[in-house]
Every structure is written in structure tokens, then in C-alpha cells.
Design a protein around this motif. Structure first.
Motif, mmCIF file in Angstrom:
data_model
loop_
_atom_site.group_PDB
_atom_site.id
_atom_site.type_symbol
_atom_site.label_atom_id
_atom_site.label_comp_id
_atom_site.label_asym_id
_atom_site.label_seq_id
_atom_site.Cartn_x
_atom_site.Cartn_y
_atom_site.Cartn_z
ATOM 1 N N TYR C 24 -47.693 -33.646 102.145
ATOM 2 C CA TYR C 24 -49.070 -34.094 102.375
ATOM 3 C C TYR C 24 -49.068 -35.578 102.697
ATOM 4 O O TYR C 24 -48.439 -36.371 102.005
ATOM 5 N N ILE C 38 -54.632 -31.289 94.599
ATOM 6 C CA ILE C 38 -53.844 -30.072 94.826
ATOM 7 C C ILE C 38 -53.283 -29.630 93.486
ATOM 8 O O ILE C 38 -52.876 -30.452 92.664
ATOM 9 N N GLN C 42 -53.058 -23.554 93.419
ATOM 10 C CA GLN C 42 -53.394 -23.493 94.852
ATOM 11 C C GLN C 42 -52.166 -23.261 95.712
ATOM 12 O O GLN C 42 -52.246 -22.661 96.782
ATOM 13 N N SER C 52 -50.616 -30.796 88.917
ATOM 14 C CA SER C 52 -51.612 -31.168 89.927
ATOM 15 C C SER C 52 -51.388 -32.608 90.365
ATOM 16 O O SER C 52 -50.781 -33.403 89.646
#
Lengths: 404, 404, 404
Positions: C24, C38, C42, C52
Motif C-alpha cells: 500500500y 486495513i 479484510q 491492523s
């Protein structure tokens, strides 16, 4: 008409025809810089050289929040940095790039620069443009003057512009003008504003700067201006040449004395060369217009920088022909002044005064000389201005820096 | 009740009635400053003087990202700058403006100011407010103290506020309070926070500042505060007067000696006047409250600045009656201290100490005196505080600056 | 394998497996920092320790515009500050916090800091992190060197990162890497870039920094690096201990001489203690790896800081056991250098050179030692590295600062 004369004419035309232009406010007190894109097609202009103007904002690192205006006039691509004094970051025609490769890779937001850092050399943390405005309260090397540390080359390059507007003439040749205002103000110290303008035309390989410095104050003020115009390959190379109608040239300091005989010729990238600087007093024509040229060894590619000696009477040639990584670059620098600290330039008569409520204009035209014919034509113009007049080569610097 | 007494009462009321107020968070750690507008009508308040509060953000130039809160209380319009120490940019009642015209036209984001620039005078690049907070680690002229360059008037004016909140009492008189916190913190050096508050009431031509300085640290610390309150026309003019109950007055420096006889009278805009400053020790009433007034020549229009001498024991009168363009302005400046560098004020006993975990309050009330009756009433209050007590006029400065 | 060896292996693995990671871009030239979140869920990762990563931006005060990346690896929560040199603001495991309580409460945007302020101590206005990067042009106390004021601990901590990217391995153990690049560049002065990386694994109570300094220039350059790693309670307390395999220790200055006998033991919060610093030359194993430990008095809780002495040959122990409010904190500081001004470290051989186009790696691993077994294991490793070799206790400072 010389190129500069054209510029003046164009500028006058632009002002007069303001009502017949498409006008866009890109940035103002109540308008944040936002992505913007306009094309000649959108304007309904049918042209062999479609043009466009784009505003974008950089993020991350020390370039967070920096706005860039990209102008593609169909022949030349220009990038202007409102956040950094409306400096011209770079220009290119096809694969030919005007500008240079500075070690400074980011387009640095002035918020992250301390000009007073590094003994007044903080400016070097942001220096990477094709045209960096220097001034207008002072220019030159850092040092004390009147009890104050003057930082390198003044503040202009690190003043974010306000009221950034774009104007495109509605009629051929559809001149494109980008304007922005710099405020250089401090209570009791200075009250300058600088209305900057960059003008180009669709299909042209030239652009012009058209700046108006105004002293809004009630008292006369010293000022200085210098347009630090920086070029590298493909113009700069071993054997590349500088040409100008020269009335007087002198070495900036003792180091420059050594290479004085070859001051108009460039070295290739040279380890440990650092830099040499030459102070030039150019001749001009009867209108004050003059022209300077940098061209490659073959004389097949060059750039011309034209200006008026009534506005900018002197010129510095900065030969920073060190390695590529160190910044292989030369500066063609028309100015009111050389690059000495202001305290050294006062006795030279190079610290002019701007009266209260008075304005001063500075107009410089940059042109790509794309082939030998174009180079030769500019060299002929220079020769015509020189017109056989003598060049004084001063063997010693104008300023004795040995006590520094 | 004197105006200041009213303020204290009001402030206590506001705090007590917190549960009965409309509260808005305008800016906080997890909340960016965004356009905001609230009106008395939206709140369902029926009033002869409808009021409103607006948050807006400036763009372009050195004011990029600066937030402004506009309070229109129905009679007076005020602009406060969270990004610049919650300074009061200006206030106006109809066409009567409190404030002045500085050469600095932008509301400058502190990110673009180097306070250490110009030999410690960088502060001048942002100075243009009606009320500029000075302090709290130090105030005064730049200079070395304890081996450190203290920059002009400290950092407060250039500290962006966090936790900016708006409170409107739900009951008449619907007092409007704007709060913001300044953190003046540096490891090993200082751990101050300043809870600022501006209070006004719908229909009022007054506003008050209500600041609480807290030393969050474990050690006592020196501190200084000065509220640089700046006025120009229509109050300031040739023959305008300053009035206060004066225990002692002295010229700030040799220059101010020359005009000592007329220290309470103003010149019109005077070329090459620059400035004179007078150090004032005011008398106060038994509660410590005192009042100062600036009024026009006719005595038909004025401003009153009230404060408490237990909080702010001294006062500087700054007479900058130079030309309009240079900044024709006078500063009424209640403070813990005069405007000398901190090292000069220590021997004068004007560098107080704030104990660990202790708080200090500073309350100042600004009122428009809209007609002769209002001016006369304030002058009568001043006379009542003076109460026939003598004024010592010291002919020489308290500090010998001749070695500077 | 020592913890550091594991890190190196992990790092190599991460690089090799790049194609098998979720990648990312959090911040880049054309991508502003925007809220991002995120989770392992997920991503479809089923794990006993859900993880996360979150990006958020702070507002108000001097923290306006500061981005924070929060990594919750399921066991440890970490906060990294891209706007401040990718510094690690804090880390915590349950209620156990790695980090400290600085008087500086805001996460200060470098735009609001003048490093040259306070005589070169401006850095102190932003100092509050668990790990603050110091370097890379210089580290150490402010002072003149080569005619330039070197500000405290260099610029790295106040350089905003660009190209901030997140990488999560697609396979167990799902290593999480956060990268960002710092550019430390000034024309003619320095052309460094620092590729920073923080790596952790879901469920781990460790994280590692993995930085690569590159000299992009054509000339060799001096450089210095120091990782200012700061801890307080619950590790630091009266009777807490520091352990390392020590080849040589010396007091930083005369003040530190007094406590030399107890240099590995900590005081509780001590009024007027200020700080003492000890210069440590650690022993390492045959690979150059070494380990340092801070643990509480009971030996039941600690932190381990592992590094390689070929990268970072020396270490400073900063004992700032003043009051809680003043900043009760100790710094474990692996570095190329001690904390003297650069001009003092050159004669000590502690100002290394980085060749043109060369890179230097700095890898440091931080681990929570959550119980006595973990503390004892690390102490045993230290003992194993010491391996009975002698410790030289130098009674006097390496540098004579009495002339300062």
C-alpha cells in the motif's frame, strides 16, 4: 525587433487586451490551490499546436503542499512553482531540457527551510530551479550588513505567491500568461510586492518573465534583483561557450582569476572544480537591450537570455562545472548587482534605491536556440550590439575578499 | 463596577454556566479547521442584535492555511487568528476600526516565519494585529540572555492554537466565548500552556481577553507577558491623547527623552519620527484595577483598555507616529514587564516567577468609547483612580542602553 | 540466532518475497496522506492475533498536518510519525508502555520548529519520541564546526518522509513493514537519502528498524548516526539497571564523573538531577552483534536493544532521572558516535566517512522483556557476549569540555 523588444510589445498587448482573455484564478485568499486542467480544445481553440495548463500539488517529504503549474504550449513544457516565488522549475522542448540536476530532488516548501541555517546558506536546501528569483531586499553571499545577517540571495525564492492567475488571450497567437504576487514585508523593514508574470505563446520555444517590483512604503529603500538562470546538458559540456556583448569582465574572487583567460569556455564535469564566477558588465543597444547566449561546443544548440541593462545593468556568469552528481551547471544571471554580500556592493554602486510608491520592471526572455542557424543568428545579434567596442578584462576582483 | 470588575464577574458566570451553553469544537487534534458558520437565528435566539460566528481559512502567499474566526456580535465585528496565538486581528463597530494598517498585509502562517531571522526581529514579518500576545517565556527586544538569543517579544504570537472551541450562553445576554490553547513547550526549557479566552456579548462594543498561563513543569520558571494592543486612526491623530492614572513614567531610551514633556499627546503622521516609547507604572484602585484611554483630539472618540495591576503591573506606551505607510500606530501595552530585553528587566524586578503547577491569569478589557460622554466617563474613572496622587516623571531611562 | 540475526534474516526474506506481499502506498508525491485502515480480517488472514494498520492526521497547534501510522500487530501497538523522520512515537504491549512523558505534548510539525533557535537547541521543541533518529550529516551537541552552527542531533528527526509504503507478507508470519524515505539534501553540502524501514510481526513484542543511508553524491562525506531510544516507567525506576557487554565506559563530562561508580544503576525521579551521560564502547560477538538491556529493579520487566557494532560501534547511556514532570527518562543510544559536537568526535575517530554512491545499513531491534525469564535470557546473552572480557572504566571524560 530584438527578442526583448518583442516581449515588451507582447506584454503591452496582453495588458491592453485583458478584456479579451480567458481568465482563471488558480489560487487566492479565499481559493485553495486545487487540481486544475484546461486545454486549447476545451477553449475551442483550433491550433496546430494544442496547448494546456495544469495545476497540481505535491505531497510527502519537504515538498508537502507545494503547488506546481505546468504549461504545455504545444512546443515547450514549463513548470512554475507558486509556492516557491513563482520560480521556473524547468522547461523542455522535446527531449531538450532547460534546467539542471540539483542534488536537491524535492521541490521544497519554504515552511521546511531555515534561510538562517547553515550560517545563512539555508537557501541551498531548496535550490534546484531553472530560474530562481533572487532579491528583492538583497541578493548575494551571506554575511553581516547593517548588523543583520543577510542570508544567501534573499527571500524571493522562498516566498509563496498569492493571487495566482492564468490568462489566455482569446485571439491568436493566444498568449498564455501566468501571474502571481510575492509580498516581501516586515514592519519597519521592508514593504515590497512583486507582481510576477510568465508569458509564452502556443508553439513558441521562448518564454519571458515580466516582473514589477513595487515599494509600497513611504520611504526610499535599497533593493537588489538577480535572476539565477541555470542550465546544464545538453547546452553545457566541455567546450561549450558563453557569448555576450561585454564591456567589462572581472573574476569574482581569487579562484576565478586562474581561469580568466578561458572565462567564456566551459569545462566538462570536473572533479573538485567547485565553481568560478565572472562579473560581467554587458554592452547594450541604444534601447538598453542586450543578449547573452550559452551554446554547446558544436554551436548547434543553445539558449539565449535577453534583458535590458537599464533594468538589470550587470550579469554574473556562474560556472559550476563540477561533477554531474555535485550539480554540473552554469548560471546566467542578469541582475542589478553581482553576487557579493550587499555591504561590498554599495561602494560599487550596485545597490540601487527604489523610491516610495515607485515600481521597477524586470523583463527577461529565455529562448531555445534549436539549431545552428538559431545559434548563429543570436551570436550575430550579440556581435551587432558589441559593434566593435572594446572589452575591458580586469585581472583582479572588484572586491577584496581576502579578509573574509 | 468598573469594566474590568464586570469582566471578572462575567467570566465566573460563563464558567459556572457551562452546562447551559451551546458548545462547538472548531479545531482539535482529530478535527481539522473547516468552514463553519452559526447565527443567532439558527440557534433560535431572538435578539435586536443578531449575531454570528464564522470560521474560514486563508490561502496563498505566506497566509496559506491560516484560520480566522470572525465574530459579529451584532454591534462589533471581531477577527481572531487561531493560527497566530489567538491574536485579535481587528475589531470594528460600523466604520470605526480598532486596529491599524501594518505594511504586513498577509496574516502570516508561523510556518513561514523565522523568529531568529533578522537578528531576532523575524517577528516583524507577521506583526499586524490589534492585539498581539507577547510572551510567555520572555518579552522584549532581541538580545542575548543566559547565552541564548531571545527573539523579539517571544513566541506566543506565532504559536498555533489547538482545541479551539466556541461557547454561546443559552440565556441572555448570550455571552460569546472563543477559547484556544497555546503550548509553549521545549524539553528541559519550558512547559507552559496558555488557555486563552475572548469574551464578548451580543450588542456590546467591548471584548475581553481572559488568559490563564500554567506552568506544567516541576520547577519554578521565569515568565513575562505583554499584550501589544495597537490602535491607529480614527483614535490616533495629531493632538490625540493618552490618559491613565500614572504613578511613574520614564522614557524608554534617550530618543524618548526629547518628547518627554508631551508624552501623553500624539503627533500626526510624522516623517522620520520612527517611534518613542514610555515606561508607565500605573496606579490602580484598591482591587488593583486600572484603566487607560486613548482618545482623539476632540475627545469624542476613544478606546479604553482596562486591566489589573496585580496581574500586569506595568505598561508601555508605544508611539509609532511615523507615516501612514510606515505604520502610523500606537501601542497600549499592559504587561508584567517593559520592552527591554529580559536581561535588563531582571534587575528592575520585572521578570516574575511562576511556581511549578501554578497558574497566572491575565484579563484585559477593550472598549470602544463611541462618543464624548463615553470618553469623559472613562477619563473620570481614571481621575478617580489617580485620586490626586502624585506622578513621578523620571527624566532618564530606567536602563542604560548606550552600550548596546 | 540472536535477535538481531533474526532481523537480518527476516529483512532479507522480506525483500526477496516482495512479490508475495500486500503493498500500500500511504503517501507519495502524487498521493496525499489520507485516512487509511486495513485489518487482517479484510486481508482474509485468519490469525489468533488480528492485526491492523491505520493512518491518521493530527490537527491544531504545532501538530497541524502531522501524519501518524498506528500499527497494532495483535500484541504490540506502535505509532510511527512520517512527518517527523519516521520516528517511533511510542509502543505498548497491554498497559506496558515503551516511551516516556516529555513536556512536549504535541507531535510537532517540523514546519513550526527552528532548529537554529535557542542557540541550536530548537530540536528540544519537538523531542518526545520512543525512537528519535539523529543524524545523518551530524549528531551531537550544538556548536560551531567548520564555521557552521551544527544544531542539536542533526536534522533527521525533523525531515518529513516521502514515499511512505506499507507491506504485509501474504504468508505467515505475515511480517508487517512500514517504509519511508528521508532526503537530507542541500546543494554543495549534502546529498543523503535514508530508506527507513520498521518491521514487526503479528503477535510479536519486538520491532526492528532497518535503515539504509545512501550518499548519492560524487564525493565522500562525513556522516553520523545515533538512535535516541528513550524509556521511562515501568522499566525505569529507582534501582533499575542497565546491562551490556562493556569494553569501555567513561563519563560524558565532569558532572557524570560523580556517579561513575553507579553508572549502571538508576535513581528514582530526583529533583535537580538533570542528567548524566556515559559513553560506552560495547563488546560484540564474532558477527558484531551486541545487546543492551534496561530492566526494572526486580528484574521482572525490561527492554532489549540489539544492534551491530560494525554499523553502530558506540553507545551513549543517557540518564535523565530528573522529576516526572521534567521528563524522567533514560536514553539507550547506539550510534556511530557519542553526543559531543562533531568537532570533538573527529579526533576520537567517531566521524566516519561514507563514500560516493555508497550505502550504510543501521539495524536495531527493540524487544519487550515481559517477565523475569525473558530478562534473564537477555542478561545471559549479554554475559555470553562479554565472555569474561575486561571492562575499562575510564575515570575522566574523553573530551575536555571545561573550555566550553
Amino acid at each position: 525587433m530584438t527578442p526583448l523588444r518583442l516581449l515588451v510589445a507582447l506584454s503591452a498587448f496582453t495588458a491592453a487586451s485583458h478584456a479579451m482573455a480567458w481568465d482563471y484564478v488558480l489560487l487566492d485568499t479565499d481559493k485553495a490551490a486545487q487540481d486544475f486542467h484546461i486545454t486549447s480544445a476545451q477553449l475551442g481553440v483550433k491550433t496546430a499546436k494544442p496547448f494546456s495548463v495544469t495545476l497540481r500539488t505535491l505531497h510527502g517529504g519537504r515538498q508537502e503542499g507545494v503547488s506546481i503549474v505546468d504549461i504545455d504550449n504545444g512546443a515547450m513544457k514549463l513548470s512554475v512553482v507558486p509556492t516557491r516565488g513563482m520560480n521556473v522549475l524547468q522547461a523542455s522542448v522535446g527531449t531538450v531540457r532547460m534546467g539542471w540536476d540539483s542534488p536537491v530532488k524535492e521541490v521544497v516548501n519554504p515552511a521546511f527551510i531555515e534561510l538562517n541555517g547553515r550560517g545563512g546558506l539555508g537557501w541551498l536546501e531548496g535550490f534546484n530551479e531553472l530560474v530562481t528569483r533572487c532579491g528583492y531586499e538583497w541578493v548575494g553571499h551571506p554575511g553581516m550588513d547593517n548588523g543583520e545577517l543577510l542570508t544567501l540571495h534573499g527571500r524571493a525564492a522562498n516566498i509563496p505567491a498569492n493571487k495566482v492567475t492564468l490568462h489566455i488571450d482569446e485571439k491568436p497567437p493566444y498568449a498564455i500568461s501566468l501571474r502571481g504576487e510575492l509580498k516581501e514585508q516586515a514592519f519597519k523593514k521592508v514593504d515590497f510586492s512583486v507582481a510576477t508574470e510568465l508569458v509564452t505563446e502556443p508553439g513558441s520555444v521562448s518564454f519571458a518573465l515580466n516582473d514589477t517590483l513595487t515599494n509600497n512604503g513611504d520611504y526610499p529603500k535599497e533593493y537588489q534583483a538577480l535572476y539565477h538562470s541555470n542550465f546544464s546538458t545538453p547546452f553545457l559540456e566541455e567546450g561549450a561557450k558563453f557569448a555576450a556583448p561585454v564591456k567589462q569582465v572581472s573574476p569574482f574572487n581569487d579562484k576565478a582569476k586562474a581561469d580568466l583567460a578561458d572565462w567564456q569556455t566551459y569545462r566538462g564535469p570536473t572533479r573538485d572544480y567547485d565553481e568560478t564566477v565572472y562579473n560581467v558588465v554587458p554592452y547594450a543597444d541604444t534601447q538598453g537591450d542586450t543578449l547573452t547566449v550559452l551554446h554547446n561546443k558544436a554551436g548547434s544548440l543553445g539558449v539565449a537570455v535577453g534583458f535590458n541593462t537599464r533594468q538589470l545593468p550587470v550579469f554574473s556568469l556562474w560556472k559550476n562545472t563540477d561533477t554531474q552528481g555535485q550539480g554540473y551547471v552554469t548560471g546566467l544571471e542578469p541582475g542589478t548587482s553581482f553576487s557579493y554580500n550587499r555591504r561590498y556592493q554599495r561602494p560599487l554602486g550596485l545597490v540601487p534605491t527604489i523610491e516610495a510608491r515607485q515600481s521597477k520592471q524586470f523583463q527577461i526572455r529565455y529562448s531555445l536556440l534549436a539549431d545552428k542557424a538559431a545559434v548563429d543568428k543570436s551570436l550575430a545579434e550579440i556581435s551587432q550590439i558589441q559593434n566593435g567596442r572594446q572589452t575591458e578584462v580586469r585581472p583582479t576582483p572588484l572586491v577584496d575578499l581576502s579578509q573574509e
